[in-house]
Write a protein that holds these residues in place. Sequence first.
Motif, PDB file in Angstrom:
ATOM      1  N   ARG A   1       0.775  -1.010   0.022  1.00 52.69           N
ATOM      2  CA  ARG A   1       0.095   0.051  -0.281  1.00 52.69           C
ATOM      3  C   ARG A   1       0.021   1.636  -0.560  1.00 52.69           C
ATOM      4  N   CYS A   2      -0.058   1.920  -0.518  1.00 48.44           N
ATOM      5  CA  CYS A   2       0.616   3.210  -0.665  1.00 48.44           C
ATOM      6  C   CYS A   2       0.909   4.215   1.064  1.00 48.44           C
ATOM      7  N   THR A   3       2.517   4.809   1.045  1.00 46.32           N
ATOM      8  CA  THR A   3       1.560   5.515   2.653  1.00 46.32           C
ATOM      9  C   THR A   3       1.047   6.804   2.388  1.00 46.32           C
ATOM     10  N   THR A   4       0.809   7.224   0.737  1.00 39.98           N
ATOM     11  CA  THR A   4       0.819   8.555   0.933  1.00 39.98           C
ATOM     12  C   THR A   4      -0.758   8.480   0.718  1.00 39.98           C
ATOM     13  N   CYS A   5      -1.596   7.802   0.427  1.00 42.56           N
ATOM     14  CA  CYS A   5      -2.997   7.631  -0.441  1.00 42.56           C
ATOM     15  C   CYS A   5      -3.828   5.945  -0.146  1.00 42.56           C
ATOM     16  N   ASP A   6      -2.679   5.895   0.352  1.00 40.21           N
ATOM     17  CA  ASP A   6      -2.577   3.772   0.902  1.00 40.21           C
ATOM     18  C   ASP A   6      -4.144   2.481  -0.194  1.00 40.21           C
ATOM     19  N   HIS A   7      -3.129   3.786  -0.915  1.00 39.71           N
ATOM     20  CA  HIS A   7      -4.032   2.786  -2.385  1.00 39.71           C
ATOM     21  C   HIS A   7      -3.403   1.350  -2.698  1.00 39.71           C
ATOM     22  N   ALA A   8      -3.811   0.207  -2.365  1.00 43.00           N
ATOM     23  CA  ALA A   8      -3.853  -1.132  -2.388  1.00 43.00           C
ATOM     24  C   ALA A   8      -2.684  -1.801  -3.784  1.00 43.00           C
ATOM     25  N   VAL A   9      -1.943  -2.144  -4.626  1.00 45.13           N
ATOM     26  CA  VAL A   9      -1.210  -2.640  -5.362  1.00 45.13           C
ATOM     27  C   VAL A   9      -0.954  -3.792  -5.387  1.00 45.13           C
ATOM     28  N   TRP A  10      -1.344  -4.633  -6.194  1.00 45.49           N
ATOM     29  CA  TRP A  10      -0.378  -6.417  -6.737  1.00 45.49           C
ATOM     30  C   TRP A  10      -0.820  -6.277  -8.478  1.00 45.49           C
TER      31      TRP A  10
ATOM     32  N   GLY B   1       4.863   0.102  -7.144  1.00 35.85           N
ATOM     33  CA  GLY B   1       4.954   1.434  -7.052  1.00 35.85           C
ATOM     34  C   GLY B   1       3.315   2.283  -7.373  1.00 35.85           C
ATOM     35  N   CYS B   2       2.593   2.818  -6.575  1.00 30.45           N
ATOM     36  CA  CYS B   2       2.106   3.499  -6.409  1.00 30.45           C
ATOM     37  C   CYS B   2       1.356   4.286  -7.982  1.00 30.45           C
ATOM     38  N   PRO B   3       0.427   3.730  -8.513  1.00 33.12           N
ATOM     39  CA  PRO B   3       0.383   4.303  -9.768  1.00 33.12           C
ATOM     40  C   PRO B   3      -0.858   5.513  -9.986  1.00 33.12           C
ATOM     41  N   ARG B   4      -0.680   5.977  -8.328  1.00 34.38           N
ATOM     42  CA  ARG B   4      -1.260   7.670  -8.020  1.00 34.38           C
ATOM     43  C   ARG B   4       0.007   8.231  -7.917  1.00 34.38           C
ATOM     44  N   HIS B   5       1.032   8.349  -6.852  1.00 39.04           N
ATOM     45  CA  HIS B   5       2.062   8.907  -6.371  1.00 39.04           C
ATOM     46  C   HIS B   5       3.307   8.412  -6.855  1.00 39.04           C
TER      47      HIS B   5
ATOM     48  N   VAL C   1       4.264   0.457   1.944  1.00 39.22           N
ATOM     49  CA  VAL C   1       4.084  -0.866   2.810  1.00 39.22           C
ATOM     50  C   VAL C   1       3.208  -1.634   3.106  1.00 39.22           C
ATOM     51  N   TRP C   2       3.465  -2.914   3.900  1.00 38.67           N
ATOM     52  CA  TRP C   2       3.170  -4.078   3.414  1.00 38.67           C
ATOM     53  C   TRP C   2       1.984  -3.590   4.451  1.00 38.67           C
ATOM     54  N   LYS C   3       1.014  -3.860   4.589  1.00 40.80           N
ATOM     55  CA  LYS C   3      -0.371  -4.240   5.298  1.00 40.80           C
ATOM     56  C   LYS C   3      -1.323  -5.552   5.354  1.00 40.80           C
ATOM     57  N   GLU C   4      -1.783  -5.628   6.104  1.00 45.02           N
ATOM     58  CA  GLU C   4      -3.032  -6.656   6.741  1.00 45.02           C
ATOM     59  C   GLU C   4      -4.397  -6.350   5.221  1.00 45.02           C
ATOM     60  N   ALA C   5      -5.040  -6.965   4.910  1.00 46.56           N
ATOM     61  CA  ALA C   5      -5.578  -7.484   4.077  1.00 46.56           C
ATOM     62  C   ALA C   5      -7.221  -7.930   4.403  1.00 46.56           C
ATOM     63  N   THR C   6      -7.787  -8.186   4.144  1.00 45.82           N
ATOM     64  CA  THR C   6      -9.165  -8.134   4.640  1.00 45.82           C
ATOM     65  C   THR C   6      -9.129  -9.646   4.070  1.00 45.82           C
ATOM     66  N   GLY C   7      -8.527 -10.226   2.907  1.00 42.36           N
ATOM     67  CA  GLY C   7      -8.661 -11.254   2.357  1.00 42.36           C
ATOM     68  C   GLY C   7      -9.762 -11.900   1.471  1.00 42.36           C
ATOM     69  N   GLN C   8     -10.802 -11.165   1.170  1.00 37.09           N
ATOM     70  CA  GLN C   8     -12.733 -11.424   0.849  1.00 37.09           C
ATOM     71  C   GLN C   8     -12.545 -10.819  -0.571  1.00 37.09           C
ATOM     72  N   GLY C   9     -13.251 -11.522  -1.069  1.00 40.36           N
ATOM     73  CA  GLY C   9     -13.115 -10.826  -2.353  1.00 40.36           C
ATOM     74  C   GLY C   9     -13.796 -11.499  -3.184  1.00 40.36           C
TER      75      GLY C   9
ATOM     76  N   GLU D   1      -9.748  -4.979  -1.522  1.00 39.45           N
ATOM     77  CA  GLU D   1      -9.260  -3.800  -1.538  1.00 39.45           C
ATOM     78  C   GLU D   1      -9.160  -3.315  -2.645  1.00 39.45           C
ATOM     79  N   GLY D   2      -9.262  -3.492  -3.484  1.00 40.28           N
ATOM     80  CA  GLY D   2      -8.992  -3.259  -5.296  1.00 40.28           C
ATOM     81  C   GLY D   2      -8.438  -4.494  -6.380  1.00 40.28           C
ATOM     82  N   PRO D   3      -7.113  -4.996  -5.746  1.00 40.44           N
ATOM     83  CA  PRO D   3      -6.191  -5.386  -6.977  1.00 40.44           C
ATOM     84  C   PRO D   3      -7.011  -6.690  -7.387  1.00 40.44           C
ATOM     85  N   LEU D   4      -6.360  -6.489  -8.318  1.00 40.52           N
ATOM     86  CA  LEU D   4      -6.666  -8.481  -9.166  1.00 40.52           C
ATOM     87  C   LEU D   4      -5.421  -9.102  -8.531  1.00 40.52           C
ATOM     88  N   VAL D   5      -5.855 -10.255  -8.474  1.00 38.39           N
ATOM     89  CA  VAL D   5      -5.032 -11.087  -7.960  1.00 38.39           C
ATOM     90  C   VAL D   5      -5.116 -12.403  -8.855  1.00 38.39           C
TER      91      VAL D   5
END
Length: 143
Positions: free
Chosen positions: A33-42, A46-50, A56-64, A94-98
Amino acid sequence: MSAPRPYPGDVAPDRVDEEFWEGCRQGRYLLFRCTTCDHAVWPAGGCPRHGLAPMVWKEATGQGRLHSWTVVHQRYANSFADPPPNVAVVELDEGPLVHSTVLGAARLELGMRLEVFFEDIGQGVVLPVFRPTAQEGESTGPG
């Protein structure tokens, strides 16, 4: 009884994703996740916005939801013999496709709710895979 899942020996954690794999060993699903906007990437990048903002790595829900999948009928290893494995694209809440595998479903349906669980395949490797949520599991039956 099927053979154990093949070890992904050609993929070794690097300094960027080693925290992700450690999280899997601990039963935690992490996203970069981006430390500026919290956007999750996979995958981790890098952040596509910033651009070069710290990540940083942050825990996700694991739901989708199941976004897409294919069933692999050509057997490349005995451990993938029965039933044929699927390669799924999961759209995380959280948004990304995995990419992963969906286990425990009698059939797959676009949009079905999924949750991550962790499969220990030995040699210190724990893979994140998905299964239908309890509500979806009731409607699709055991797999």
